[in-house]
Motif scaffolding. Structure first.
Motif, mmCIF file in Angstrom:
data_model
loop_
_atom_site.group_PDB
_atom_site.id
_atom_site.type_symbol
_atom_site.label_atom_id
_atom_site.label_comp_id
_atom_site.label_asym_id
_atom_site.label_seq_id
_atom_site.Cartn_x
_atom_site.Cartn_y
_atom_site.Cartn_z
ATOM 1 N N UNK A 48 0.801 -1.228 0.000
ATOM 2 C CA UNK A 48 0.000 0.000 0.000
ATOM 3 C C UNK A 48 0.833 1.277 0.000
ATOM 4 N N UNK A 49 2.144 1.183 0.193
ATOM 5 C CA UNK A 49 2.988 2.375 0.207
ATOM 6 C C UNK A 49 3.670 2.634 -1.130
ATOM 7 N N UNK A 50 3.363 1.834 -2.135
ATOM 8 C CA UNK A 50 4.053 1.947 -3.408
ATOM 9 C C UNK A 50 3.439 2.963 -4.344
ATOM 10 N N UNK A 51 3.994 3.013 -5.556
ATOM 11 C CA UNK A 51 3.492 3.950 -6.569
ATOM 12 C C UNK A 51 2.117 3.540 -7.072
ATOM 13 N N UNK A 52 1.841 2.236 -7.062
ATOM 14 C CA UNK A 52 0.561 1.728 -7.544
ATOM 15 C C UNK A 52 -0.385 1.495 -6.371
ATOM 16 N N UNK A 53 -1.673 1.525 -6.644
ATOM 17 C CA UNK A 53 -2.671 1.259 -5.614
ATOM 18 C C UNK A 53 -2.654 -0.216 -5.225
ATOM 19 N N UNK A 54 -3.079 -0.487 -3.995
ATOM 20 C CA UNK A 54 -3.202 -1.860 -3.519
ATOM 21 C C UNK A 54 -4.578 -2.058 -2.906
#
Length: 298
Positions: free
Chosen positions: A170-176
């Protein structure tokens, strides 16, 4: 007319930086000087125009994957091939494997041109690897990739089947769709690792929990391939039992993929707790090593 990306050696003189729109690669090759130079030239040549190739097929790349595809481009078809085995288990689009697939493509171009001892292409934390005889690669893991924390490492040897590493959460560039701080996956290719990391990170979850804040993806990013599906924006306080339950949910998904031969291992992290799936040893370090390729979020 093809747009020219940014291509330059980094200040250390060893690594190549390739950037075009959202694609941001760090490339390093080891071998004879002339071989490394030829490999970097090949990487730059293949990188030029690659984003345009993907944009030309973007509508289908953002659509739910099935077992068949009409995609034409080599990278686009690699993306579909990586996600297709997961389509029976839940919603996934080829975009879930875009970073790993691009990294694979650039590495393949380098290896077609030059004989190298070792090389990697790091696309925002999704890494395609080449390891010659006797070589190894050490991947760094953070408890929370978006902040300082305890570092752990995984060492990949030349005789391991692993040639791809990817991290999602959840902390990345993409949504989770899930609540994992980070899920790092080892697989035989970077595209396979990328797709699997997405699925496992989505599975680390506590559906309906009141401490988890979610929003429709298309409210945050109108052209998101996730449409109106709820993505995680924040996670409040969780009990130890709830953390364990969420991790076990993700671990069940990871074991399923491991048993199917789709991954070689996975590390799941949530609120300081960690689960390891697969045979790879995780070595705890007290401080960040100086020369380490971080498996940051994709």
């Amino acid at each position: 007319m093809i747009r020219r990306p940014q291509i330059a050696l980094l200040s250390d003189g060893r690594r190549l930086h390739l950037q075009d729109g959202p694609i941001d690669l760090i490339v390093e090759a080891r071998g004879r000087t002339d071989a490394v130079r030829a490999a970097y030239d090949a990487a730059a040549l293949r990188f030029t125009g690659l984003l345009d190739e993907l944009c030309a097929e973007l509508p289908e790349l953002r659509s739910a994957a099935g077992m068949r595809t009409s995609l034409k481009g080599l990278v686009a078809r690699r993306m579909h091939a990586a996600v297709a085995p997961h389509a029976v288990d839940g919603f996934i689009t080829p975009m879930a494997a875009v970073a790993g697939s691009v990294a694979e493509e650039i590495l393949a171009a380098m290896l077609r041109t030059a004989t190298l001892d070792r090389a990697y292409v790091n696309n925002g934390g999704d890494i395609a690897l080449h390891l010659g005889v006797g070589e190894h690669f050490t991947v760094g893991l953070m408890d929370r990739p978006d902040r300082d924390g305890v570092m752990r490492t995984m060492r990949i040897e030349a005789d391991d089947p692993v040639r791809g590493v990817a991290t999602s959460g959840r902390h990345g560039r993409s949504f989770s769709l899930g609540i994992a701080d980070a899920v790092t996956v080892l697989a035989t290719t970077a595209s396979q690792a990328d797709a699997a990391a997405t699925m496992i990170a989505n599975a680390v979850d506590l559906p309906g929990h009141p401490a988890i804040i979610r929003r429709p993806a298309n409210e945050l990013q109108p052209d998101s391939d996730l449409g109106a599906r709820l993505v995680t924006r924040d996670v409040g306080e969780l009990s130890r039992n709830e953390i364990a339950a969420a991790l076990e949910s993700g671990a069940e998904c990871a074991r399923h993929l491991f048993d199917r031969g789709l991954i070689e291992g996975a590390v799941l992290q949530l609120c300081g707790d960690m689960l390891v799936i697969g045979p790879k040893d995780i070595e705890r370090l007290e401080s960040r090593p100086r020369q380490l390729e971080p498996a940051v979020h994709a």
